[in-house]
Design a protein around this motif. Structure first.
Motif, PDB file in Angstrom:
ATOM      1  N   ALA A 194       0.735  -1.138  -0.040  1.00 60.47           N
ATOM      2  CA  ALA A 194      -0.100  -0.017   0.067  1.00 60.47           C
ATOM      3  C   ALA A 194       0.811   1.189  -0.223  1.00 60.47           C
ATOM      4  O   ALA A 194       0.358   2.169   0.026  1.00 60.47           O
ATOM      5  CB  ALA A 194      -0.946  -0.023   1.312  1.00 60.47           C
ATOM      6  N   ALA A 203       2.193   2.846   2.551  1.00 65.79           N
ATOM      7  CA  ALA A 203       1.633   3.149   3.740  1.00 65.79           C
ATOM      8  C   ALA A 203       2.657   2.954   4.955  1.00 65.79           C
ATOM      9  O   ALA A 203       2.812   1.878   5.534  1.00 65.79           O
ATOM     10  CB  ALA A 203       0.363   2.954   3.856  1.00 65.79           C
ATOM     11  N   VAL A 242       1.457   8.588   3.611  1.00 66.43           N
ATOM     12  CA  VAL A 242       0.736   7.939   2.472  1.00 66.43           C
ATOM     13  C   VAL A 242       1.201   8.753   1.426  1.00 66.43           C
ATOM     14  O   VAL A 242       1.277  10.024   1.575  1.00 66.43           O
ATOM     15  CB  VAL A 242      -0.640   7.722   2.450  1.00 66.43           C
ATOM     16  CG1 VAL A 242      -1.341   6.832   3.516  1.00 66.43           C
ATOM     17  CG2 VAL A 242      -1.381   9.114   2.788  1.00 66.43           C
ATOM     18  N   ARG A 251      -1.937   9.791  -4.134  1.00 67.75           N
ATOM     19  CA  ARG A 251      -2.865   9.077  -4.650  1.00 67.75           C
ATOM     20  C   ARG A 251      -3.590   8.604  -3.605  1.00 67.75           C
ATOM     21  O   ARG A 251      -4.937   7.930  -3.958  1.00 67.75           O
ATOM     22  CB  ARG A 251      -2.258   8.063  -5.400  1.00 67.75           C
ATOM     23  CG  ARG A 251      -1.374   6.894  -4.851  1.00 67.75           C
ATOM     24  CD  ARG A 251      -1.195   5.732  -5.674  1.00 67.75           C
ATOM     25  NE  ARG A 251      -0.390   4.848  -5.129  1.00 67.75           N
ATOM     26  CZ  ARG A 251      -0.767   3.831  -4.023  1.00 67.75           C
ATOM     27  NH1 ARG A 251      -1.843   3.958  -3.628  1.00 67.75           N
ATOM     28  NH2 ARG A 251       0.331   3.182  -3.532  1.00 67.75           N
ATOM     29  N   ALA A 252      -3.335   8.673  -2.248  1.00 66.02           N
ATOM     30  CA  ALA A 252      -4.032   7.691  -1.243  1.00 66.02           C
ATOM     31  C   ALA A 252      -4.858   8.715  -0.449  1.00 66.02           C
ATOM     32  O   ALA A 252      -5.501   8.245   0.538  1.00 66.02           O
ATOM     33  CB  ALA A 252      -3.235   7.019  -0.425  1.00 66.02           C
ATOM     34  N   ASP A 305      -8.534   7.678   0.039  1.00 70.64           N
ATOM     35  CA  ASP A 305      -8.616   6.358  -0.251  1.00 70.64           C
ATOM     36  C   ASP A 305      -9.127   5.802   0.965  1.00 70.64           C
ATOM     37  O   ASP A 305      -8.371   5.598   1.988  1.00 70.64           O
ATOM     38  CB  ASP A 305      -7.608   5.681  -0.485  1.00 70.64           C
ATOM     39  CG  ASP A 305      -7.564   4.095  -0.880  1.00 70.64           C
ATOM     40  OD1 ASP A 305      -8.563   3.616  -0.543  1.00 70.64           O
ATOM     41  OD2 ASP A 305      -6.564   3.462  -1.624  1.00 70.64           O
ATOM     42  N   LEU A 336      -8.301   2.110   2.180  1.00 64.64           N
ATOM     43  CA  LEU A 336      -7.068   1.862   2.902  1.00 64.64           C
ATOM     44  C   LEU A 336      -6.947   2.405   4.259  1.00 64.64           C
ATOM     45  O   LEU A 336      -6.425   1.904   5.227  1.00 64.64           O
ATOM     46  CB  LEU A 336      -5.957   2.853   2.058  1.00 64.64           C
ATOM     47  CG  LEU A 336      -4.630   2.745   2.440  1.00 64.64           C
ATOM     48  CD1 LEU A 336      -3.888   1.559   2.841  1.00 64.64           C
ATOM     49  CD2 LEU A 336      -3.654   3.804   1.845  1.00 64.64           C
ATOM     50  N   ARG A 378       6.111   9.263  -2.555  1.00 64.58           N
ATOM     51  CA  ARG A 378       6.188   7.881  -2.391  1.00 64.58           C
ATOM     52  C   ARG A 378       7.542   7.233  -2.308  1.00 64.58           C
ATOM     53  O   ARG A 378       7.695   6.325  -1.806  1.00 64.58           O
ATOM     54  CB  ARG A 378       5.389   7.334  -3.830  1.00 64.58           C
ATOM     55  CG  ARG A 378       5.419   5.753  -3.590  1.00 64.58           C
ATOM     56  CD  ARG A 378       4.459   5.260  -4.732  1.00 64.58           C
ATOM     57  NE  ARG A 378       4.442   3.798  -4.640  1.00 64.58           N
ATOM     58  CZ  ARG A 378       3.597   2.852  -5.393  1.00 64.58           C
ATOM     59  NH1 ARG A 378       2.673   3.452  -6.144  1.00 64.58           N
ATOM     60  NH2 ARG A 378       3.660   1.608  -5.311  1.00 64.58           N
TER      61      ARG A 378
END
Length: 559
Positions: A89, A91, A105, A108-109, A112, A115, A134
């Motif tokens: 993930a 994360a 995170v 993109r998250a 989410d 998630l 990321r």
């Protein structure tokens, strides 16, 4: 990132004057035509960078941002989320805010919710997202969720008979079998740690695993002896080797997928008194895409080398011990020279990296395909540029020199300590001195030294006594040097990555005359230095003064 959150981020970019309405309008038009998001187009066009985008997206979503690079991660917080889930993930649970678990995170998250729910269920805590890049998240996940814990669990569960293992059990083993997971973890951790080699060594009482990172071997893991035969058999099967043959060395090759990136490993077995030792060379294909500018050439050295490889014919030799980056330098040179209008053929033993657009031949001594015989065939295949993996004997050297004299550009390697020694080595191999002088155009001696970690290196002023002891003269314009310290980014070593030290000798008319007269290496070296050649040590001192490496590292590599 959902459409709604993307829209909010674009609005925030406009509100903060990071982009103009015209920028957004152009991006929307391209995004519709290319079926991409507006944010992707803005980044691709250079209108906004990722760091600004992260800051603005956090502002739009009402979240904070975090720089994980040197952050101390709370081990208790990280332990609440399994490593496998964290990697999948991207994360990282890194700390607390009251009773909320802080989780870094990527962009993109942001919205989410699935998630967030999964993390809450796994940890049993309320979750607060914090935005980060990321690559930083993935790097810290690799640091935090090291493989040692799982490796230790696996070794305690692995039960392998001391006697001959059932060979069928290894050919039909499932992906969940402990021996398979153990081998996969060793390889995965080695790649994550940027290791170039994995050493699996049986001893009298256990199995020692070591990784070579930045040219230095480091202990990685110890396991019971009982797992040794299972691990060896598993690697042999993966590399398509004979698992029943334990008396002679074997070689093989395998490919693995590491976080979506294909990596090749070259496997070599060696029978020892305690069992078979295995060395796996990790072949990172990204090295083949390096440019010469990535290899650390200083300005004058690069100019000399570029002048040589720009000629249509002649011989260029790269010299140095095993593991000094000779092949990488030659591949980087081929990346420049390989064009649709030229025919490039290589003969190597073995072919480690596959290069697009280049004809590569692997020697096969058992079948009679030696360097010399392959080279004869290559010269009948209309080549413009020929790369010979290594000049090992008189016959190969003779054909290579003849090829250079008949209009081909020949690149090859030789094992000598410095550049001038290459001239006398060819003569000692039985090549006529006048042919060596005419064919040879340049020699590059090379070594690899570790680069200082830029996040933790420490500036200091060396004493005169320290400099005198190593015969180092500090440029008056250089105020200070740097030394290693150690941080999370470099695993406490103070170094991260490697660069090359070079000694580039152009074969001038005077050097050619000395070659024909069978002059000694010392005489050739004296003339070459008089014509501006910097020695390996001098190139090392230059890079020390640039703050790229340390005095100790240069001394370790070139003495």
């Amino acid at each position: 990132m959902t459409q709604t959150s993307q829209g909010a981020t674009v609005e925030a970019l406009l509100a903060l004057d990071e982009v103009t309405p015209a920028d957004v309008a152009r991006a929307e038009q391209r995004a519709d035509a290319e079926d991409r998001s507006v944010l992707d187009v803005l980044i691709a066009d250079g209108v906004v960078d990722r760091r600004s985008l992260l800051r603005v997206a956090a502002f739009a979503a009402g979240l904070d941002t975090i720089d994980l690079t040197d952050l101390s991660v709370d081990a208790g917080a990280a332990a609440l989320v399994p490593g496998e889930f964290a990697r999948r993930a991207s994360a990282l649970a890194y700390g607390w805010s009251g009773d909320e678990l802080l989780v870094a995170v990527p962009l993109r998250a942001v919205s989410d919710l699935d998630l967030k729910d999964d993390l809450a269920r796994l940890s049993g805590r309320r979750i607060r997202f914090v935005l980060s890049h990321r690559p930083e998240i993935d790097a810290r996940i690799n640091d935090v969720y090291r493989a040692e814990g799982e490796l230790a669990d696996l070794t305690s569960n692995l039960v392998v008979e001391e006697e001959q293992p059932d060979l069928d059990s290894f050919t039909e083993v499932s992906g969940d079998a402990p021996v398979v997971r153990f081998v996969n973890l060793l390889i995965s951790q080695a790649i994550s740690d940027r290791a170039s080699d994995i050493h699996i060594e049986p001893t009298e009482h256990d199995v020692r695993v070591r990784y070579r990172i930045d040219g230095v071997l480091q202990d990685a893991h110890r396991a019971p002896r009982t797992i040794h035969s299972g691990v060896v058999s598993r690697l042999k099967i993966m590399a398509e080797m004979d698992i029943a043959e334990r008396r002679i060395p074997q070689d093989g090759r395998l490919s693995v997928n590491h976080h979506g990136k294909k990596m090749d490993l070259r496997i070599a077995t060696l029978p020892t008194v305690w069992g078979e030792k295995i060395v796996a060379r990790v072949l990172d294909n990204s090295n083949t895409r390096l440019g010469l500018g990535d290899l650390g050439f200083s300005g004058d050295n690069f100019a000399r080398f570029a002048e040589s490889y720009s000629k249509p014919y002649g011989m260029i030799l790269v010299t140095g011990p095993t593991g000094s980056g000779k092949s990488t330098t030659l591949y980087a040179t081929l990346n420049i020279l390989s064009q649709p209008q030229v025919n490039v053929i290589t003969v190597e033993d073995p072919v480690e990296y596959r290069l697009p657009g280049i004809n590569q031949v692997q020697t096969n001594n058992k079948a009679g395909l030696t360097f010399a015989s392959a080279l004869r065939s290559i010269l009948r295949s209309d080549p413009d540029i020929v790369l010979i993996g290594e000049i090992r004997d008189h016959e190969t050297a003779t054909i290579a020199v003849e090829a250079a004299l008949t209009g081909h550009l020949v690149l090859s390697t030789l094992h000598t300590n410095d550049a001038p020694s290459a001239v006398t080595r060819l003569v000692e191999m039985g090549i006529e001195p006048f042919l060596v002088g005419s064919a040879l155009d340049a020699v590059v001696a090379q070594r690899l030294c570790r680069s200082l970690c830029e996040r933790c290196r420490e500036a200091y002023e060396p004493t005169t006594a320290e400099l005198d002891a190593v015969r180092f003269t500090l440029d008056p314009e250089v105020a200070h040097l740097y030394r290693p310290v150690g941080c999370t980014s470099c695993a406490g070593t103070g170094y991260r990555g490697r660069m090359a030290l070079h000694e580039v000798m152009s074969v001038s008319e005077e050097v050619e005359r000395l070659t024909v007269s069978r002059a000694s290496t010392d005489e050739i070296n004296k003339v070459a230095r008089g014509q501006g050649m910097a020695t390996l040590r001098e190139d090392g001192w230059l890079k020390v003064q640039q703050g790229r490496t340390s005095i100790e590292e240069v001394l370790r590599v070139v003495g």
